[in-house]
Design a protein around this motif. Sequence first.
Motif, mmCIF file in Angstrom:
data_model
loop_
_atom_site.group_PDB
_atom_site.id
_atom_site.type_symbol
_atom_site.label_atom_id
_atom_site.label_comp_id
_atom_site.label_asym_id
_atom_site.label_seq_id
_atom_site.Cartn_x
_atom_site.Cartn_y
_atom_site.Cartn_z
ATOM 1 N N ARG A 1 0.711 -1.189 0.007
ATOM 2 C CA ARG A 1 -0.307 0.005 0.024
ATOM 3 C C ARG A 1 0.719 1.534 0.039
ATOM 4 N NH1 ARG A 1 -4.829 -1.665 4.229
ATOM 5 N NH2 ARG A 1 -5.054 -3.823 3.321
ATOM 6 N N GLY A 2 2.207 1.141 0.074
ATOM 7 C CA GLY A 2 2.919 2.246 -0.035
ATOM 8 C C GLY A 2 2.983 3.353 1.265
ATOM 9 N N ASN A 3 2.552 2.675 2.382
ATOM 10 C CA ASN A 3 2.074 3.675 3.483
ATOM 11 C C ASN A 3 3.179 3.245 4.661
ATOM 12 O OD1 ASN A 3 1.069 1.214 4.263
ATOM 13 N ND2 ASN A 3 -1.006 1.985 4.987
ATOM 14 N N SER A 4 4.316 2.527 4.326
ATOM 15 C CA SER A 4 5.123 1.832 5.390
ATOM 16 C C SER A 4 6.699 2.658 5.635
ATOM 17 C CB SER A 4 5.220 0.447 5.252
ATOM 18 O OG SER A 4 6.112 0.404 3.926
ATOM 19 N N ILE A 5 6.882 2.513 6.571
ATOM 20 C CA ILE A 5 8.284 2.874 6.855
ATOM 21 C C ILE A 5 9.423 1.956 7.137
ATOM 22 C CG2 ILE A 5 9.730 4.346 8.477
ATOM 23 C CD1 ILE A 5 7.315 5.782 9.588
ATOM 24 N N ALA A 6 10.189 1.758 6.178
ATOM 25 C CA ALA A 6 11.080 0.636 5.706
ATOM 26 C C ALA A 6 12.225 0.566 7.057
ATOM 27 C CB ALA A 6 11.723 0.455 4.569
ATOM 28 N N LEU A 7 12.508 -0.397 7.449
ATOM 29 C CA LEU A 7 13.548 -0.559 8.621
ATOM 30 C C LEU A 7 14.923 0.039 7.953
ATOM 31 C CD1 LEU A 7 13.133 -4.187 10.127
ATOM 32 C CD2 LEU A 7 12.158 -1.904 10.787
ATOM 33 N N ARG A 8 15.304 -0.382 6.579
ATOM 34 C CA ARG A 8 16.283 0.382 5.929
ATOM 35 C C ARG A 8 16.244 1.641 5.600
ATOM 36 N NH1 ARG A 8 15.903 -2.994 0.351
ATOM 37 N NH2 ARG A 8 14.884 -1.502 -0.735
#
Length: 351
Positions: A224-231
């Motif tokens: 959904r393109g609404n996340s904050i990646a760990l990297r």
Amino acid sequence: MSTTSTTTSHLPPAAAPVATPAKDRPAKNRILTGDRPTGPLHLGHYFGTLQNRVRLQNEGMDLFLVIPDYQVLTDRDVADRLTEHVEGLVLDYLAAGVDPSRATIFTHSAVPALNQLLLPFLSLVSVAELGRNPTVKDEIAHSRQAAVSGLMFTYPAHQAADILFCKADLVPVGKDQEPHLELTRTIARRFNERYGPVFPQPRTLLSEAPLLLGTDGTKMSKSRGNSIALRASSDDTARLIRGAKTDAVRRISYDPEGRPEVSNLVLLTALCQGRSPYEVAAELGDGGAARLKAVATEAVNAHLAPLRARRAEYAQDLSYVRGLLRAGNARANEVAERTLAEVREAMGSPS
């Protein structure tokens, strides 16, 4: 605070460790969990399951981490950049604290005996039961396919094969995955009733934060393109949090039902700081959304800084990552062949 954020690490030796034979492992719970290789893991994964995985591993439990690469095709027409995503998942696992000398990391496409379990498992569930699964419904709603494939409906049974091939009895998941575990228990119970006792009925282990919202106020999800990646970089993290949905009330409070978006940022801050969300909200007081986002950004970046440093270090030696997968695939194959032999014997199939 998570133990995964308080230590520094160095690259391991170039040679991949040899997986410890099952007979030499401690007789404790066996854990099975994993993530589809469709992109980088994010904060929802980290607080939803990754921390639990590392904790259970550190308690001496036998941890299996499946990367279900076949299942990428359940909700999309092609598996884009599959090798890159698989290796990226392994990097995220290592950075979060997964220890390959105590965990088995494998791809299920490399374990033929695991996938053979899908056929008898499908015979134990109805089409209606598969169609009622809420995760299947959600995936269909957000599918990237021109038309929904038959593989979509086998998804829950395939997950059951992932879990049961190694006879896992404890599965750390987010709350949204509980229906899959219930169907897995149903399959295990029906197989045992029909053919004799072979499989355990795995239990669900929920984390303290089973569901984090994304920046748009809906479930945090790679698709959904609404996340904050760990990297993600510090700057990208700041940009994403600045764009997160909140509300117009200046007083900050922790009220997940009444103010879900604001409460989500409060909870994220609290998780990163190892504090109560009510304490965080009280401290922010009348600071408003701008202050909340600034504090959340600082907390996330501080918490993830050691993890991101470890990930960058591991990424310098992808041959080590590939060696880990070879070792994990070898052990998973040994376990799967033993289980499949038991299934064939129970069903009276020729060997």
